[in-house]
Scaffold this motif. Structure first.
Motif, short mmCIF file in Angstrom:
data_model
loop_
_atom_site.label_atom_id
_atom_site.label_comp_id
_atom_site.label_asym_id
_atom_site.label_seq_id
_atom_site.Cartn_x
_atom_site.Cartn_y
_atom_site.Cartn_z
N ASP A 93 -11.02 0.65 -10.07
CA ASP A 93 -11.70 1.55 -9.14
C ASP A 93 -12.51 0.75 -8.13
O ASP A 93 -13.21 -0.21 -8.48
N GLY A 94 -12.40 1.17 -6.86
CA GLY A 94 -13.17 0.50 -5.80
C GLY A 94 -12.51 -0.74 -5.24
O GLY A 94 -13.08 -1.40 -4.36
N ASP A 95 -11.32 -1.08 -5.74
CA ASP A 95 -10.65 -2.29 -5.27
C ASP A 95 -10.31 -2.16 -3.79
O ASP A 95 -9.89 -1.10 -3.31
N ALA A 96 -10.51 -3.24 -3.06
CA ALA A 96 -10.15 -3.32 -1.65
C ALA A 96 -9.36 -4.60 -1.44
O ALA A 96 -9.75 -5.67 -1.94
N ASP A 97 -8.25 -4.49 -0.73
CA ASP A 97 -7.43 -5.66 -0.42
C ASP A 97 -7.61 -6.02 1.05
O ASP A 97 -7.45 -5.15 1.93
N TRP A 98 -7.93 -7.30 1.32
CA TRP A 98 -8.09 -7.76 2.69
C TRP A 98 -6.98 -8.75 3.03
O TRP A 98 -6.61 -9.61 2.22
N VAL A 99 -6.43 -8.61 4.26
CA VAL A 99 -5.47 -9.57 4.80
C VAL A 99 -5.91 -9.94 6.21
O VAL A 99 -6.65 -9.20 6.87
N SER A 100 -5.44 -11.08 6.65
CA SER A 100 -5.69 -11.51 8.03
C SER A 100 -4.36 -11.90 8.66
O SER A 100 -3.43 -12.33 7.97
N PHE A 101 -4.29 -11.75 9.97
CA PHE A 101 -3.07 -12.11 10.69
C PHE A 101 -3.45 -12.58 12.09
O PHE A 101 -4.53 -12.24 12.61
N PHE A 102 -2.57 -13.36 12.67
CA PHE A 102 -2.83 -13.83 14.02
C PHE A 102 -2.18 -12.88 15.01
O PHE A 102 -0.98 -12.60 14.94
N GLY A 103 -3.02 -12.40 15.96
CA GLY A 103 -2.53 -11.49 16.99
C GLY A 103 -2.48 -12.17 18.34
O GLY A 103 -3.45 -12.82 18.76
N LYS A 104 -1.35 -12.01 19.01
CA LYS A 104 -1.14 -12.62 20.33
C LYS A 104 -1.35 -11.57 21.41
O LYS A 104 -0.88 -10.42 21.28
N THR A 105 -2.07 -11.92 22.44
CA THR A 105 -2.38 -10.99 23.51
C THR A 105 -1.12 -10.34 24.07
O THR A 105 -0.15 -11.04 24.40
N GLY A 106 -1.14 -9.00 24.16
CA GLY A 106 -0.03 -8.26 24.75
C GLY A 106 1.13 -7.99 23.81
O GLY A 106 2.03 -7.20 24.13
N LYS A 107 1.14 -8.63 22.64
CA LYS A 107 2.21 -8.36 21.67
C LYS A 107 1.93 -7.03 20.96
O LYS A 107 0.78 -6.58 20.87
N ARG A 108 2.98 -6.43 20.44
CA ARG A 108 2.85 -5.13 19.75
C ARG A 108 3.12 -5.32 18.26
O ARG A 108 4.19 -5.76 17.86
#
Length: 496
Positions: free
Chosen positions: A343-358
Motif C-alpha cells: 500500500d502506498g507504493d509509488a514507482d518513479w522513472v526518468s527519461f530524456f526528452g528532446k525539444t519538439g519530439k512527441r
C-alpha cells in the motif's frame, strides 16, 4: 284409496328431494389417478446390449398423459436389485407438463467380470407434484451382456480333455498414474499444474492429493473431458471428511452460462494447513480406453483483498519510490511486470526528452487480467494514475487517471518537451492501494514525425496467467485388461 296414493307420492317426492340435496351439498372429489393411465413409457421394455467392460445407453420417452386430475409433474426413474458388476444410471429428474413427453437416458456399465447373458432389471418411474398424490409406473430393462461362446465340433467318439485358459486381449487403458483408486494410493498434483488422466476401465476412480495453505483460495478444474464422460469432483480433508462437491459447472464465462457444459469445477478457500484429497469419477460409472480428461490445480489469491506477502512485493525495478531513485526508461522501451506493492507504493522513472519530439507514455495491465475479466481490459484491483513532472521532479506538467475514450482504467500521457532534459514520471494506484497481485507494464513511445497511429496497440502475445497450464503428467503406461475365456479341446477317436 286416495289416501294411500297421496302417501306414496309424498314418500317418493321426499326421497327425490333428499337425494338431490345430498348430491348438491356433497364435496366434489376428483377421480383418483391411475398409474397405468397417468404415465406412458415407450418402449415399455427397453433393451440394451453391452460387452463386458463396456458401456451403452438408451433413450426412453415418458408421457404425462392428459387425463382427468392430471397435473404437471417431475419424474424420476430408479432401478433396484441390480446384479453385481452392473451399474444402471438413469438421468436425473425430468419435468413434464400435462400432455407432454420428454426423453430420459438410461446408461448401463458392465464390469469385465460379468458373465454373458440376458438380465432383466426392474425399475419404477415416479411422478411427483406439490400437494398431489404420486403416480408410478413399472419398467423392466432387458440388459444383454454379450460375449464369445464356443460350439464344440461333434465327433463320433469325443474324448474331452481339461479346458485350457486362453487370454483374450482386452481393452488397453493408458494412465501413467495408476494405481490411484484410493486415498492411500493418491498421486500428488502440484499447484498451478495440470495432468492428463484416463477413466478406464468402467467404474474407475482417480484420487489426487495436494498440500493446502490456510486461507488461500484454490480452484480444481476439469479443463477438458472426452465425449461420453460426465465427471464429478469431490474434495476431502486429511480425515477424509467431504468438504466440497461439484458435478457440472456451466457458468465458466460469467454472464454467458452454458447449460451444456458438464465439466465440474470447485473453487474453495482452504480452512487449515494440511493434505487435501481430490476424487474424480464418472457419475454413471462409465469408463473406456479413450475416456481422457485434463485436471488442473490452480492457486488463487487470499481473496478479494489479499493478505500481503512482503517478499514478493519487490519487482526488478525497486527501489524506485522517490524521484532520486527513479529508473531510466529509454525511448520505445517496454518495462514488464512492474508491481504496485505494498500500500502506498509509488514507482518513479526518468527519461530524456528532446525539444519538439512527441512522446506517449502509458501503463498496460491487459496481460495480467487473469482468468476472470472485469473492468473490460484492466486487471482487477488496478487503476493507475500517472503524474508527469518537470526536470526538478516536483513541478507537475500533466496528470492522467484513465485513458480517454477507452474501455480501460490504465493511464496515458502525451508530451512534447519545450526544453531538452531529463523528465520524471510517477505511477501510483488510486487510493494508494497495493498488493502483490497488482502488476502492470510501462511503455515509453517516441513517435515519428507526422505519425498518426502512435499509441497503445493490441496485444499479440499470450497472457502471463493462462487459464489452464499445459499438462505436466502425460499418461504413458499401458495395462491390458485381459478377459480369460475357456477353450475346450476335443479329440475324436475314429470308429473302425
Amino acid at each position: 284409496m286416495n289416501h294411500r296414493i297421496h302417501w306414496r307420492n309424498a314418500a317418493v317426492a321426499t326421497f327425490i328431494i333428499v337425494a338431490l340435496f345430498l348430491a348438491v351439498t356433497a364435496p366434489f372429489t376428483s377421480p383418483p389417478l391411475s398409474a397405468q393411465t397417468a404415465i406412458t413409457i415407450d418402449p415399455p421394455t427397453p433393451t440394451i446390449s453391452v460387452a463386458p467392460g463396456g458401456t451403452s445407453q438408451i433413450l426412453i420417452t415418458v408421457t404425462n398423459n392428459n387425463i382427468p386430475g392430471a397435473v404437471d409433474r417431475t419424474f424420476t426413474l430408479a432401478f433396484s436389485n441390480i446384479p453385481t458388476g452392473i451399474q444402471i444410471a438413469p438421468s436425473g429428474s425430468t419435468f413434464i407438463a400435462v400432455g407432454s413427453s420428454q426423453q430420459i437416458t438410461i446408461g448401463a456399465a458392465v464390469a469385465s467380470t460379468v458373465a454373458p447373458g440376458v438380465y432383466t432389471i426392474a425399475g419404477i418411474i415416479t411422478g411427483t407434484a406439490a400437494g398431489q398424490t404420486n403416480v408410478t409406473q413399472s419398467i423392466f430393462l432387458q440388459l444383454t451382456v454379450t460375449g464369445a461362446t464356443f460350439t464344440p465340433t461333434p465327433t463320433t467318439t469325443p474324448t474331452s480333455r481339461p479346458a485350457t485358459v486362453t487370454p483374450t486381449r482386452g481393452p488397453v487403458c493408458r494412465d501413467g498414474f495408476e494405481d490411484d483408486n484410493s486415498p492411500a494410493t493418491a498421486k500428488v498434483i502440484d499447484v498451478d499444474t495440470s495432468q492428463e488422466r484416463a477413466i478406464c476401465p468402467a467404474g474407475d476412480v482417480d484420487w489426487l492429493v495436494f498440500g493446502g495453505v490456510e486461507g488461500k483460495v484454490y480452484t480444481i478444474d476439469i479443463a477438458s473431458q472426452s465425449p461420453g464422460l460426465d465427471l464429478s469432483l469431490e474434495i476431502f480433508d486429511a480425515n477424509l471428511n467431504s468438504i466440497a462437491f461439484n458435478d457440472d459447472f456451466f457458468n465458466r464465462t460469467p454472464g454467458s452460462p452454458n447449460p451444456g457444459d458438464t465439466r465440474p469445477r470447485i473453487t474453495i478457500r482452504i480452512p487449515a494447513d494440511g493434505r487435501y484429497y481430490i476424487r474424480v469419477r464418472d457419475v454413471a460409472g462409465r469408463g473406456a480406453v479413450d475416456f481422457l480428461y485434463v485436471i488442473a490445480l490452480l492457486s488463487g489469491s487470499y481473496g478479494p483483498t489479499p493478505t500481503l506477502v512482503s517478499n514478493v512485493c519487490l519487482d526488478l525495478f525497486e527501489p524506485d519510490g522517490l524521484p532520486e531513485q527513479s529508473k531510466l526508461i529509454t525511448s520505445n522501451e517496454l518495462q514488464e511486470n512492474r508491481a504496485l506493492c505494498p500500500d502506498g507504493d509509488a514507482d518513479w522513472v526518468s527519461f530524456f526528452g528532446k525539444t519538439g519530439k512527441r512522446y506517449i507514455m502509458y501503463t498496460d495491465t491487459r496481460r495480467y487480467v487473469g482468468r476472470t475479466r472485469v473492468n473490460e481490459d484492466t486487471q482487477a484491483g488496478a487503476d493507475t494514475v500517472m503524474v508527469l513532472t518537470d526536470r526538478d521532479g516536483v513541478s507537475v506538467i500533466d496528470i492522467n487517471d484513465d485513458i480517454p475514450g477507452g474501455n480501460s482504467l490504465d493511464s496515458q500521457i502525451e508530451f512534447i518537451p519545450q526544453v531538452d532534459g531529463f523528465y520524471f514520471m510517477q505511477i501510483k494506484n488510486v487510493g494508494d492501494i497495493g498488493n502483490q497481485f497488482i502488476r502492470y507494464d510501462l511503455v515509453l513511445l517516441l513517435c515519428l514525425p507526422g505519425q498518426t497511429d502512435c499509441g497503445r496497440t493490441a496485444i499479440t502475445g499470450l497472457p502471463i496467467n493462462p487459464l489452464t497450464p499445459v499438462p505436466t503428467g502425460t499418461p504413458d503406461r499401458e495395462f491390458v485388461l485381459d478377459q480369460p475365456t475357456a477353450t475346450p479341446t476335443n479329440t475324436a477317436t475314429p470308429v473302425p
